[in-house]
Design an enzyme around this catalytic site. Structure first.
Site, PDB file in Angstrom:
ATOM      1  N   GLY A 218      38.234  74.409  58.301  1.00 19.54           N
ATOM      2  CA  GLY A 218      37.306  74.876  57.268  1.00 19.54           C
ATOM      3  C   GLY A 218      37.825  74.594  55.875  1.00 19.54           C
ATOM      4  O   GLY A 218      38.732  73.788  55.661  1.00 19.54           O
ATOM      5  N   ILE A 219      37.243  75.295  54.914  1.00 19.86           N
ATOM      6  CA  ILE A 219      37.576  75.060  53.511  1.00 19.86           C
ATOM      7  C   ILE A 219      38.753  75.948  53.093  1.00 19.86           C
ATOM      8  O   ILE A 219      39.009  76.962  53.734  1.00 19.86           O
ATOM      9  CB  ILE A 219      36.334  75.320  52.635  1.00 19.86           C
ATOM     10  N   GLY A 220      39.440  75.553  52.020  1.00 23.72           N
ATOM     11  CA  GLY A 220      40.473  76.417  51.458  1.00 23.72           C
ATOM     12  C   GLY A 220      41.877  75.870  51.691  1.00 23.72           C
ATOM     13  O   GLY A 220      42.075  74.876  52.388  1.00 23.72           O
ATOM     14  N   GLY A 221      42.853  76.561  51.107  1.00 24.31           N
ATOM     15  CA  GLY A 221      44.239  76.113  51.166  1.00 24.31           C
ATOM     16  C   GLY A 221      44.807  76.186  52.564  1.00 24.31           C
ATOM     17  O   GLY A 221      45.585  75.319  52.993  1.00 24.31           O
ATOM     18  N   LEU A 222      44.416  77.209  53.297  1.00 24.21           N
ATOM     19  CA  LEU A 222      45.030  77.441  54.603  1.00 24.21           C
ATOM     20  C   LEU A 222      44.738  76.327  55.618  1.00 24.21           C
ATOM     21  O   LEU A 222      45.677  75.780  56.212  1.00 24.21           O
ATOM     22  CB  LEU A 222      44.553  78.800  55.124  1.00 24.21           C
ATOM     23  N   GLU A 243      32.810  69.907  60.736  1.00 21.63           N
ATOM     24  CA  GLU A 243      31.701  69.972  59.775  1.00 21.63           C
ATOM     25  C   GLU A 243      32.100  69.265  58.481  1.00 21.63           C
ATOM     26  O   GLU A 243      31.415  68.409  57.975  1.00 21.63           O
ATOM     27  CB  GLU A 243      31.420  71.443  59.532  1.00 21.63           C
ATOM     28  N   GLY A 341      28.947  76.903  58.643  1.00 22.20           N
ATOM     29  CA  GLY A 341      29.077  76.528  60.052  1.00 22.20           C
ATOM     30  C   GLY A 341      30.074  77.377  60.805  1.00 22.20           C
ATOM     31  O   GLY A 341      30.491  77.013  61.909  1.00 22.20           O
ATOM     32  N   LYS A 368      41.461  90.837  40.366  1.00 26.11           N
ATOM     33  CA  LYS A 368      41.868  90.312  39.050  1.00 26.11           C
ATOM     34  C   LYS A 368      42.586  91.379  38.208  1.00 26.11           C
ATOM     35  O   LYS A 368      43.308  91.065  37.286  1.00 26.11           O
ATOM     36  CB  LYS A 368      40.648  89.755  38.312  1.00 26.11           C
TER      37      LYS A 368
HETATM   38  C1  ACO Z   1      33.159  74.334  54.271  1.00 26.04           C
HETATM   39  C2  ACO Z   1      33.772  74.983  55.396  1.00 26.04           C
HETATM   40  O1  ACO Z   1      34.493  75.922  55.316  1.00 26.04           O
HETATM   41  S1  ACO Z   1      33.399  74.452  56.923  1.00 26.04           S
HETATM   42  C3  ACO Z   1      33.848  75.795  57.953  1.00 26.04           C
HETATM   43  C4  ACO Z   1      32.855  76.766  58.359  1.00 26.04           C
HETATM   44  N1  ACO Z   1      32.328  77.570  57.265  1.00 26.04           N
HETATM   45  C5  ACO Z   1      32.845  78.747  56.876  1.00 26.04           C
HETATM   46  O2  ACO Z   1      33.866  79.202  57.357  1.00 26.04           O
HETATM   47  C6  ACO Z   1      32.058  79.440  55.785  1.00 26.04           C
HETATM   48  C7  ACO Z   1      32.637  80.739  55.351  1.00 26.04           C
HETATM   49  N2  ACO Z   1      33.966  80.622  54.732  1.00 26.04           N
HETATM   50  C8  ACO Z   1      34.151  80.374  53.423  1.00 26.04           C
HETATM   51  O3  ACO Z   1      33.228  80.172  52.664  1.00 26.04           O
HETATM   52  C9  ACO Z   1      35.581  80.351  52.890  1.00 26.04           C
HETATM   53  O4  ACO Z   1      36.418  79.936  53.932  1.00 26.04           O
HETATM   54  C10 ACO Z   1      36.066  81.740  52.335  1.00 26.04           C
HETATM   55  C11 ACO Z   1      35.173  82.191  51.188  1.00 26.04           C
HETATM   56  C12 ACO Z   1      36.089  82.797  53.411  1.00 26.04           C
HETATM   57  C13 ACO Z   1      37.515  81.546  51.823  1.00 26.04           C
HETATM   58  O5  ACO Z   1      37.543  80.433  50.986  1.00 26.04           O
HETATM   59  P1  ACO Z   1      38.653  80.308  49.838  1.00 26.04           P
HETATM   60  O6  ACO Z   1      38.285  79.132  49.009  1.00 26.04           O
HETATM   61  O7  ACO Z   1      40.008  80.295  50.458  1.00 26.04           O
HETATM   62  O8  ACO Z   1      38.384  81.661  49.068  1.00 26.04           O
HETATM   63  P2  ACO Z   1      39.147  82.361  47.854  1.00 26.04           P
HETATM   64  O9  ACO Z   1      40.371  83.050  48.314  1.00 26.04           O
HETATM   65  O10 ACO Z   1      39.277  81.371  46.748  1.00 26.04           O
HETATM   66  O11 ACO Z   1      38.087  83.489  47.472  1.00 26.04           O
HETATM   67  C14 ACO Z   1      36.800  83.169  47.040  1.00 26.04           C
HETATM   68  C15 ACO Z   1      36.260  84.344  46.249  1.00 26.04           C
HETATM   69  O12 ACO Z   1      36.171  85.474  47.103  1.00 26.04           O
HETATM   70  C16 ACO Z   1      36.865  86.586  46.561  1.00 26.04           C
HETATM   71  N3  ACO Z   1      37.483  87.327  47.681  1.00 26.04           N
HETATM   72  C17 ACO Z   1      38.219  86.806  48.694  1.00 26.04           C
HETATM   73  N4  ACO Z   1      38.604  87.807  49.516  1.00 26.04           N
HETATM   74  C18 ACO Z   1      38.092  88.961  49.027  1.00 26.04           C
HETATM   75  C19 ACO Z   1      38.129  90.321  49.454  1.00 26.04           C
HETATM   76  N5  ACO Z   1      38.777  90.676  50.556  1.00 26.04           N
HETATM   77  N6  ACO Z   1      37.482  91.237  48.707  1.00 26.04           N
HETATM   78  C20 ACO Z   1      36.801  90.873  47.591  1.00 26.04           C
HETATM   79  N7  ACO Z   1      36.728  89.587  47.135  1.00 26.04           N
HETATM   80  C21 ACO Z   1      37.368  88.649  47.854  1.00 26.04           C
HETATM   81  C22 ACO Z   1      37.908  85.936  45.652  1.00 26.04           C
HETATM   82  O13 ACO Z   1      38.334  86.820  44.656  1.00 26.04           O
HETATM   83  C23 ACO Z   1      37.133  84.741  45.079  1.00 26.04           C
HETATM   84  O14 ACO Z   1      36.274  85.174  44.050  1.00 26.04           O
HETATM   85  P3  ACO Z   1      36.255  84.440  42.585  1.00 26.04           P
HETATM   86  O15 ACO Z   1      35.694  83.080  42.769  1.00 26.04           O
HETATM   87  O16 ACO Z   1      35.417  85.293  41.722  1.00 26.04           O
HETATM   88  O17 ACO Z   1      37.695  84.386  42.140  1.00 26.04           O
HETATM   89  C1  BUA Z   2      26.820  74.751  54.138  1.00 33.30           C
HETATM   90  C2  BUA Z   2      28.038  74.827  54.983  1.00 33.30           C
HETATM   91  C3  BUA Z   2      29.343  75.003  54.368  1.00 33.30           C
HETATM   92  C4  BUA Z   2      30.284  75.792  55.217  1.00 33.30           C
HETATM   93  O1  BUA Z   2      30.197  75.824  56.437  1.00 33.30           O
HETATM   94  O2  BUA Z   2      31.171  76.453  54.684  1.00 33.30           O
END
Ligand code: ACO
Ligand code: BUA
Length: 456
Positions: A218-222, A243, A341, A368
């Protein structure tokens, strides 16, 4: 047919192209980096003369000009199927609405349930056969185009030309207007920092990836950290059915970890529906037959995901509760991203022979203002959206370990999840679990670390 002559008959200025839009219409934008930034800016300039033009985007790169142009939200009603950081900022101001989606169903919504008047998409330059390649997003675009009455293509010569299985391009004969953009370089995703906790989580997950696994990251650093760790491992014959294509697949490929020969669906190919990363990724994709984009109803169909043996999905989450419900898209009423996805892959991978799905999250998050909180919570806050129901969740992973929730009772789930929570919050979580009647005082709790065993 002379393609260049046809091109010239359809070539107009951005202002001429967007003049087709009428008040009350639905306008759809190309997905992710196919968002038509030039046309968006031109449409925004018409704010004064239009009313209730409804725009739908998917993961817009930055801040959509139509939303920024109209703080009243009366001229343009801006909606998005999946939020980026920019969409989040707009939503926080009340200028962007989320549209719920199971990503693999996206094309079907356009075929059955919703309509579109105008479609605007950024593409690569037209080739000698008259095709505009969509480059880095196949996604829902074919279905969106078929549903719209008017199609406007915005050409950007920086867009890589990406091979696809099908629906990766549109022909000039299907296009109503062509606009040439400023050919700005591709948007490069900022590489998120990888923390010590991420590295620990990556170690846990990588230890469970077998030879011949078929990966979705998926997305993100991890997920990127996991990809890089796999590149340095001895795991062999990995396949890619994902995806989103990200940079770390290149690391794994160049390190010889990926052969794709164990895949049943499209062996040898790196299959994906959109790509997002650095210029290195876009250069890798340009005219590269190793990779093939397909529409999302092909890539994310749970049965197709399941058709590859040892399918492994690795995704992030925002929070998880002690029942095992995962939220990856919101926290309370604050919408963060989308279901995307995640459901498709978690469900599909569990049905693959030897398949596994991992939801990874650091055990705490700090806001923050510097306040730290646990991401493993007794219950989700009211308003928080459940992305994976507890029945679908398989593995949950934090820096403290892994919990397999499949087949587990509510008290076993609570025990396993508290066992991977940050130690500072475990006592409080146990007390909450007891209050919720999902806690057992046991002499030999299997899922807990030794400190917790002593505490119960
Ligand atoms: C594109 C793909 O991922 S394909 C894979 C399938 N799709 C998915 O998994 C979709 C759902 N998942 C996602 O959208 C992402 O994986 C996420 C949002 C869960 C994590 O993505 P990351 O980029 O690592 O998120 P990040 O740590 O930068 O946090 C994003 C925002 O959520 C907020 N946030 C994260 N965790 C929390 C929490 N526990 N409570 C409140 N806010 C939170 C952060 O503060 C940040 O907000 P900001 O933009 O105002 O600073
Ligand atoms: C629109 C799909 C992007 C995601 O799965 O995170």
């Amino acid at each position: 047919m002379d393609m260049q002559a046809l091109y010239r008959t359809k070539l107009v200025s951005p202002e001429q192209a967007v003049s087709i839009v009428r008040s009350g219409q639905w306008v759809d934008y190309g997905n992710f980096l196919c968002a038509p930034l030039t046309l968006d800016a031109a449409l925004a300039k018409r704010a004064e003369e239009l009313e209730e033009v409804k725009v739908r985007a998917v993961g817009f790169p930055g801040l959509a000009a139509v939303a920024m142009a109209d703080p009243s939200g009366e001229r343009f009603i801006y909606n998005n199927w999946h939020f980026t950081g920019g969409d989040r900022i707009l939503h926080d101001k009340g200028l962007c609405s989320y549209i719920p989606i199971l990503y693999h169903e996206g094309p079907r919504y356009y075929e059955r349930d919703i309509e579109s008047d105008v479609y605007m998409v950024r593409c690569a330059s037209m080739d000698s056969n008259g095709f505009f390649n969509y480059g880095v997003a196949n996604s829902v675009q074919r279905a969106q185009i078929e549903s719209a009455r008017t199609i406007i293509v915005e050409v950007n010569s920086s867009m890589p030309v990406c091979h696809g299985g099908y629906d990766e391009a549109i022909h000039i004969s299907q296009v109503d207007f062509v606009v040439e953009s400023d050919n700005a370089p591709m948007f490069a995703l900022k590489e998120p920092a990888v923390s010590r906790e991420d590295m620990k989580i990556a170690e846990h997950v990588v230890s469970r990836i077998p030879d011949g696994a078929c990966l979705q990251l998926g997305i993100g650093g991890l997920p990127n950290a996991i990809g890089r760790m796999i590149a340095d491992s001895t795991i062999r014959d990995l396949g890619v059915h994902t995806e989103m294509l990200v940079d770390s697949y290149i690391d794994m490929y160049e390190a010889g970890r990926i052969s794709g020969r164990m895949k049943r669906d499209l062996p040898g190919k790196m299959t994906y529906t959109f790509a997002l990363g650095s210029q290195r990724l876009y250069d890798f994709l340009h005219h590269n037959p190793l990779c093939a984009s397909y529409p999302v109803d092909y890539v994310n169909a749970p049965a197709r995901i399941a058709s590859n043996p040892r399918a492994v999905s690795i995704n992030n989450a925002v929070e998880v509760d002690l029942y095992g419900q995962i939220s990856s898209e919101s926290s309370g009423i604050r919408h963060i991203s989308g279901t995307g996805g995640q459901f498709d892959f978690a469900f599909g991978c569990y049905h693959s022979e030897g398949g596994q799905s991992f939801i990874c999250l650091r055990s705490t998050t700090t806001d923050k203002q510097g306040n730290r909180k646990t991401r493993i919570r007794p219950t989700l806050e009211p308003g928080t959206i459940v992305t994976l129901p507890r029945t679908v969740t398989h593995w949950v992973v934090t820096e403290y370990g892994m919990a397999n929730l499949k087949g587990k009772s509510t008290w076993e789930r609570a025990e396993a999840l508290i066992g991977i929570a940050h130690p500072d919050y475990r006592e409080e979580l146990m007390q909450e679990a007891a209050r919720m009647n999902i806690w057992k005082r046991r002499l030999h709790p299997t899922g807990l670390s030794s400190e917790i065993r002593m505490a119960v």
